[in-house]
Design a protein around this motif. Structure first.
Motif, PDB file in Angstrom:
ATOM      1  N   GLY A 156      -4.503   2.621   4.333  1.00  0.00           N
ATOM      2  CA  GLY A 156      -3.520   2.352   3.595  1.00  0.00           C
ATOM      3  C   GLY A 156      -2.415   3.686   3.400  1.00  0.00           C
ATOM      4  O   GLY A 156      -1.137   3.035   2.903  1.00  0.00           O
ATOM      5  N   ARG A 157      -2.850   4.353   4.308  1.00  0.00           N
ATOM      6  CA  ARG A 157      -1.261   5.521   4.262  1.00  0.00           C
ATOM      7  C   ARG A 157      -0.593   4.564   4.674  1.00  0.00           C
ATOM      8  O   ARG A 157       0.305   4.983   4.746  1.00  0.00           O
ATOM      9  CB  ARG A 157      -2.358   6.512   4.326  1.00  0.00           C
ATOM     10  CG  ARG A 157      -2.733   7.421   3.555  1.00  0.00           C
ATOM     11  CD  ARG A 157      -3.041   8.768   3.961  1.00  0.00           C
ATOM     12  NE  ARG A 157      -3.693   9.563   5.160  1.00  0.00           N
ATOM     13  CZ  ARG A 157      -5.088   9.342   5.149  1.00  0.00           C
ATOM     14  NH1 ARG A 157      -5.871   9.453   3.551  1.00  0.00           N
ATOM     15  NH2 ARG A 157      -5.784   9.607   6.335  1.00  0.00           N
ATOM     16  N   LEU A 158      -0.843   4.659   6.419  1.00  0.00           N
ATOM     17  CA  LEU A 158       0.238   3.924   6.709  1.00  0.00           C
ATOM     18  C   LEU A 158       1.734   2.874   5.677  1.00  0.00           C
ATOM     19  O   LEU A 158       1.735   2.206   6.151  1.00  0.00           O
ATOM     20  CB  LEU A 158      -0.374   2.749   7.776  1.00  0.00           C
ATOM     21  CG  LEU A 158       0.784   3.117   8.905  1.00  0.00           C
ATOM     22  CD1 LEU A 158       1.784   3.480   9.307  1.00  0.00           C
ATOM     23  CD2 LEU A 158       0.478   2.453  10.252  1.00  0.00           C
ATOM     24  N   ALA A 159       0.128   1.685   5.314  1.00  0.00           N
ATOM     25  CA  ALA A 159       0.909   0.736   4.256  1.00  0.00           C
ATOM     26  C   ALA A 159       1.551   1.269   3.410  1.00  0.00           C
ATOM     27  O   ALA A 159       2.743   0.984   3.252  1.00  0.00           O
ATOM     28  CB  ALA A 159      -0.513  -0.182   3.729  1.00  0.00           C
ATOM     29  N   ALA A 160       1.731   2.305   2.667  1.00  0.00           N
ATOM     30  CA  ALA A 160       2.187   2.515   1.315  1.00  0.00           C
ATOM     31  C   ALA A 160       3.732   3.724   2.256  1.00  0.00           C
ATOM     32  O   ALA A 160       4.539   3.586   1.528  1.00  0.00           O
ATOM     33  CB  ALA A 160       1.508   4.262   0.847  1.00  0.00           C
ATOM     34  N   ARG A 161       3.293   4.062   2.861  1.00  0.00           N
ATOM     35  CA  ARG A 161       4.805   5.060   3.654  1.00  0.00           C
ATOM     36  C   ARG A 161       5.468   2.964   4.492  1.00  0.00           C
ATOM     37  O   ARG A 161       6.995   3.960   4.765  1.00  0.00           O
ATOM     38  CB  ARG A 161       4.165   5.525   5.366  1.00  0.00           C
ATOM     39  CG  ARG A 161       3.672   7.315   5.123  1.00  0.00           C
ATOM     40  CD  ARG A 161       3.360   8.161   5.723  1.00  0.00           C
ATOM     41  NE  ARG A 161       3.216   6.923   7.640  1.00  0.00           N
ATOM     42  CZ  ARG A 161       1.383   7.375   7.399  1.00  0.00           C
ATOM     43  NH1 ARG A 161       0.479   8.197   6.907  1.00  0.00           N
ATOM     44  NH2 ARG A 161       1.321   7.374   8.724  1.00  0.00           N
ATOM     45  N   ALA A 162       5.199   1.717   5.067  1.00  0.00           N
ATOM     46  CA  ALA A 162       5.802   0.985   5.379  1.00  0.00           C
ATOM     47  C   ALA A 162       6.173   0.939   4.120  1.00  0.00           C
ATOM     48  O   ALA A 162       7.168  -0.636   4.675  1.00  0.00           O
ATOM     49  CB  ALA A 162       4.891   0.379   6.131  1.00  0.00           C
ATOM     50  N   ALA A 185      -0.673   8.118  -0.905  1.00  0.00           N
ATOM     51  CA  ALA A 185       0.309   8.225  -0.381  1.00  0.00           C
ATOM     52  C   ALA A 185       1.164   8.186  -1.109  1.00  0.00           C
ATOM     53  O   ALA A 185       2.835   7.739  -0.458  1.00  0.00           O
ATOM     54  CB  ALA A 185       0.294   7.619   0.958  1.00  0.00           C
ATOM     55  N   GLY A 186       1.457   7.592  -2.060  1.00  0.00           N
ATOM     56  CA  GLY A 186       2.790   6.600  -3.522  1.00  0.00           C
ATOM     57  C   GLY A 186       2.810   5.649  -3.123  1.00  0.00           C
ATOM     58  O   GLY A 186       3.736   5.074  -3.672  1.00  0.00           O
ATOM     59  N   GLY A 187       1.836   4.284  -2.851  1.00  0.00           N
ATOM     60  CA  GLY A 187       2.231   3.835  -2.406  1.00  0.00           C
ATOM     61  C   GLY A 187       1.914   2.937  -3.276  1.00  0.00           C
ATOM     62  O   GLY A 187       1.009   2.995  -4.386  1.00  0.00           O
ATOM     63  N   ASN A 188       2.075   0.757  -3.308  1.00  0.00           N
ATOM     64  CA  ASN A 188       1.705  -0.399  -4.875  1.00  0.00           C
ATOM     65  C   ASN A 188       0.150  -0.426  -4.343  1.00  0.00           C
ATOM     66  O   ASN A 188      -0.137  -1.185  -2.923  1.00  0.00           O
ATOM     67  CB  ASN A 188       2.912  -0.497  -4.692  1.00  0.00           C
ATOM     68  CG  ASN A 188       3.628  -0.291  -5.305  1.00  0.00           C
ATOM     69  OD1 ASN A 188       3.722   0.762  -5.915  1.00  0.00           O
ATOM     70  ND2 ASN A 188       4.797  -1.114  -5.029  1.00  0.00           N
ATOM     71  N   VAL A 189      -0.650  -0.810  -5.015  1.00  0.00           N
ATOM     72  CA  VAL A 189      -1.357  -1.940  -4.875  1.00  0.00           C
ATOM     73  C   VAL A 189      -2.137  -2.346  -6.198  1.00  0.00           C
ATOM     74  O   VAL A 189      -1.528  -2.196  -6.872  1.00  0.00           O
ATOM     75  CB  VAL A 189      -3.246  -0.381  -5.294  1.00  0.00           C
ATOM     76  CG1 VAL A 189      -4.327  -1.089  -4.968  1.00  0.00           C
ATOM     77  CG2 VAL A 189      -3.294   0.489  -3.950  1.00  0.00           C
ATOM     78  N   HIS A 206      -6.772   7.356 -14.057  1.00  0.00           N
ATOM     79  CA  HIS A 206      -5.947   6.518 -13.399  1.00  0.00           C
ATOM     80  C   HIS A 206      -4.539   6.028 -14.290  1.00  0.00           C
ATOM     81  O   HIS A 206      -3.690   5.028 -14.122  1.00  0.00           O
ATOM     82  CB  HIS A 206      -6.293   5.812 -12.002  1.00  0.00           C
ATOM     83  CG  HIS A 206      -7.740   6.132 -11.469  1.00  0.00           C
ATOM     84  ND1 HIS A 206      -8.964   6.287 -11.761  1.00  0.00           N
ATOM     85  CD2 HIS A 206      -7.129   6.826  -9.972  1.00  0.00           C
ATOM     86  CE1 HIS A 206      -8.902   6.879 -11.062  1.00  0.00           C
ATOM     87  NE2 HIS A 206      -8.412   7.256  -9.944  1.00  0.00           N
ATOM     88  N   ARG A 207      -4.326   6.004 -15.661  1.00  0.00           N
ATOM     89  CA  ARG A 207      -3.422   5.549 -16.401  1.00  0.00           C
ATOM     90  C   ARG A 207      -2.432   5.611 -15.538  1.00  0.00           C
ATOM     91  O   ARG A 207      -1.408   4.979 -16.320  1.00  0.00           O
ATOM     92  CB  ARG A 207      -3.188   5.969 -17.625  1.00  0.00           C
ATOM     93  CG  ARG A 207      -3.048   5.348 -18.783  1.00  0.00           C
ATOM     94  CD  ARG A 207      -2.929   5.876 -20.386  1.00  0.00           C
ATOM     95  NE  ARG A 207      -4.688   5.369 -20.367  1.00  0.00           N
ATOM     96  CZ  ARG A 207      -5.079   5.548 -21.734  1.00  0.00           C
ATOM     97  NH1 ARG A 207      -5.186   6.562 -22.695  1.00  0.00           N
ATOM     98  NH2 ARG A 207      -6.818   5.405 -21.622  1.00  0.00           N
ATOM     99  N   ASN A 208      -1.512   6.753 -15.846  1.00  0.00           N
ATOM    100  CA  ASN A 208      -0.975   7.009 -14.720  1.00  0.00           C
ATOM    101  C   ASN A 208      -0.128   6.451 -13.835  1.00  0.00           C
ATOM    102  O   ASN A 208       1.567   5.942 -14.225  1.00  0.00           O
ATOM    103  CB  ASN A 208      -0.180   8.355 -14.347  1.00  0.00           C
ATOM    104  CG  ASN A 208      -0.362   9.589 -15.992  1.00  0.00           C
ATOM    105  OD1 ASN A 208       0.571   9.002 -17.083  1.00  0.00           O
ATOM    106  ND2 ASN A 208      -0.566  10.836 -15.307  1.00  0.00           N
ATOM    107  N   LEU A 209      -1.377   5.393 -13.503  1.00  0.00           N
ATOM    108  CA  LEU A 209      -0.863   4.885 -11.974  1.00  0.00           C
ATOM    109  C   LEU A 209      -0.135   2.821 -12.576  1.00  0.00           C
ATOM    110  O   LEU A 209       0.871   2.914 -12.006  1.00  0.00           O
ATOM    111  CB  LEU A 209      -1.826   4.660 -11.044  1.00  0.00           C
ATOM    112  CG  LEU A 209      -2.320   5.761 -10.476  1.00  0.00           C
ATOM    113  CD1 LEU A 209      -3.569   5.270  -9.967  1.00  0.00           C
ATOM    114  CD2 LEU A 209      -1.309   6.357  -9.364  1.00  0.00           C
ATOM    115  N   LEU A 210      -1.223   3.516 -13.549  1.00  0.00           N
ATOM    116  CA  LEU A 210      -0.442   1.686 -14.093  1.00  0.00           C
ATOM    117  C   LEU A 210       1.170   1.982 -15.123  1.00  0.00           C
ATOM    118  O   LEU A 210       1.791   1.324 -15.137  1.00  0.00           O
ATOM    119  CB  LEU A 210      -1.354   1.147 -15.382  1.00  0.00           C
ATOM    120  CG  LEU A 210      -2.734   0.166 -14.060  1.00  0.00           C
ATOM    121  CD1 LEU A 210      -3.491   1.126 -13.639  1.00  0.00           C
ATOM    122  CD2 LEU A 210      -2.989  -0.792 -14.704  1.00  0.00           C
ATOM    123  N   LEU A 211       1.165   2.879 -15.759  1.00  0.00           N
ATOM    124  CA  LEU A 211       2.197   3.517 -16.498  1.00  0.00           C
ATOM    125  C   LEU A 211       3.417   3.161 -15.347  1.00  0.00           C
ATOM    126  O   LEU A 211       4.082   3.154 -15.692  1.00  0.00           O
ATOM    127  CB  LEU A 211       1.814   4.418 -17.061  1.00  0.00           C
ATOM    128  CG  LEU A 211       1.077   4.069 -18.429  1.00  0.00           C
ATOM    129  CD1 LEU A 211       1.146   6.181 -19.016  1.00  0.00           C
ATOM    130  CD2 LEU A 211       0.899   3.545 -19.265  1.00  0.00           C
TER     131      LEU A 211
END
Length: 472
Positions: A156-162, A185-189, A206-211
């Motif tokens: 998952g972290r590698l996907a985020a970095r990519a 890692a700051g990626g999108n899910v 996790h509200r901020n993740l969607l906002l």
């Protein structure tokens, strides 16, 4: 995503949704996915759409649909307008959006890949634009050890970095680990939930993740629906359909949702390349998937090698046969090629879809003891390999029967441009009636051929939709 429901979506909800706030006798009359698929197909045939069932001339249309769905049953369902208005207010208060196949905002990937089997309605919260970004689907068993959790988080972290979206199912175990790794890692899910979307949307953690547009959660089931094994199994195809490639980290053999979803993708849908973990502890389920055609995960270590994963394609099927030749006649029989099915709806995604934001609940199952806030040490996918040389899972080829079916499939579809009996198909292909019936049944199961009755005949399903905005 616009909070205003289109007339088509309102009609589809009345026909198919339980409207949990108003449980009652009418709920037992709800149209099943198969029933709605037949109804929507009939509406296209008579050049109507779902919203017309709520129009002033609805009585005439309901009578025209009587051979498909009982008229009185449809009237009871369509009469639930007050309950629908109540539940819409409830969804809007929780920032849950709803979209149907009749809407241009419906994810084009689902419509193009699943066609009539795409869910009639999708519920969601968060950045709906993420549903069109593709990415890597990561799936696996619920019960796994810490080594596989760490391995999956590193993927998952590698996907985020990519810069690739991570798609998974939100269940504890592998799903949550992959999503957690990408989010940290700051990626999108994109999370495809099988239950409890409304409960998830109410959690503040996790509200901020969607906002911030980092997360989107969707479900084909009512936002208040609890866990159901069948629903969990059926939603797996959505995970694959939203992705560009898929990785199976762990699976049982011949049981469980991970196995069923991967097998369906390998044997029927074939919409993405399916990889299986190729390092670490051996797994009988992954070995069995390799025998069905899944590829070994190449274990990318950086963003460049990770990007190469999406250029890998499953082995091409054997060439199709010309109509009138026997598949047993040898190489001279090959030649005709299968035409790809065209998407039923190619309407561009709306701007609202790109800009939608909403609050969300914990991405992860509340029953899981693992929280997003837990810290995990950095680890590469290869770090869980056993000491010494990494153990590679053995590779197997597709069975001869699958190769033969792949070769004859297009020829049968060409034959069935007009309805034919199984005996007529057998004669044209110079095979036994039993063999022709077996192939025809596979095509029916795949949704490529429709079986007619009185008399029993088969016909290739027509691909274009009469209504560009409603692909049932």
């Amino acid at each position: 995503m616009t909070p205003v429901l289109s007339p088509n979506t309102q009609a589809i909800l009345l026909l198919t949704a339980p409207l949990i706030a108003g449980r009652g006798a009418a709920s037992s009359d709800l149209l099943s996915p198969g029933e709605y698929k037949r109804l929507a197909r009939h509406l296209r045939e008579i050049q109507r759409q779902p919203a017309d069932l709520l129009s002033p001339d609805a009585a005439e249309i309901l009578r025209a649909c009587q051979p498909i769905i009982d008229e009185s049953r449809m009237q009871r369902l369509l009469g639930r307008g007050f309950l629908l208005s109540q539940v819409i207010e409830r969804w809007q208060a929780r920032a849950i959006w709803v979209v149907s196949r009749a809407d241009a905002e419906y994810p084009r990937r689902l419509k193009a890949r699943l066609r009539e089997d795409a869910p009639a309605v999708l519920y969601g919260c968060g950045a709906s634009g993420l549903l069109e970004t593709g990415g890597l689907a990561v799936v696996g068993s619920r019960h796994v050890d810490d080594a596989l959790i760490n391995y999956t988080m590193s993927v998952g972290r590698l996907a985020a970095r990519a810069g690739r979206t991570l798609v998974s199912g939100g269940a504890k175990g592998i799903d949550q680990a992959a999503m957690r790794g990408a989010l940290e890692a700051g990626g999108n899910v994109c999370g495809v939930l099988a239950d409890s979307l409304e409960k998830t949307a109410m959690n503040r953690e996790h509200r901020n993740l969607l906002l911030e547009g980092q997360l989107a959660l969707i479900s084909p089931y009512d936002p208040s629906a609890g866990f159901n094994v069948g629903n969990a199994m059926r939603r797996n195809r959505l995970i694959y359909a939203l992705a560009d490639a898929a990785l199976v980290v762990k699976s049982d053999v011949n049981k469980g949702g991970t196995w069923a979803g991967a097998v369906e993708q390998l044997d029927k849908l074939n919409s993405v390349t399916v990889f299986v973990r190729s390092t670490g502890e051996l797994c009988a389920g992954l070995d069995a998937l390799r025998k069905k055609g899944a590829l070994p995960w190449p274990n990318p270590r950086d963003t460049d090698s990770f990007a190469e994963v999406f250029n890998v394609r499953m082995p091409a099927p054997a060439p199709s046969l010309k109509v009138g030749f026997s598949p047993l006649d040898g190489p001279s029989a090959a030649g005709a090629t299968s035409s790809a099915a065209e998407p039923l709806d190619t309407a561009p995604a709306s701007q609202n879809e790109r800009e939608s934001r909403a609050p969300v609940d914990a991405v992860f199952d509340s029953r899981s003891p693992t929280a997003v806030s837990e810290q995990h040490p950095p680890i590469t996918p290869d770090a869980v390999a056993p000491t010494g040389e990494a153990k590679m899972l053995p590779q197997s080829e597709t069975t001869p029967a699958d190769v033969l079916f792949g070769a004859v499939r297009a020829a049968i579809q060409q034959l069935l441009s007009a309805p034919m009996k199984d005996a007529e198909v057998a004669a044209a292909l110079k095979v036994s009636n039993a063999q022709a019936k077996a192939w025809l049944q596979r095509l029916v199961d795949d949704g490529r051929v429709e079986k007619l009755t009185k008399p029993a005949r088969y016909v290739a399903r027509s691909q274009p939709s009469l209504f560009g905005h409603e692909s049932a």
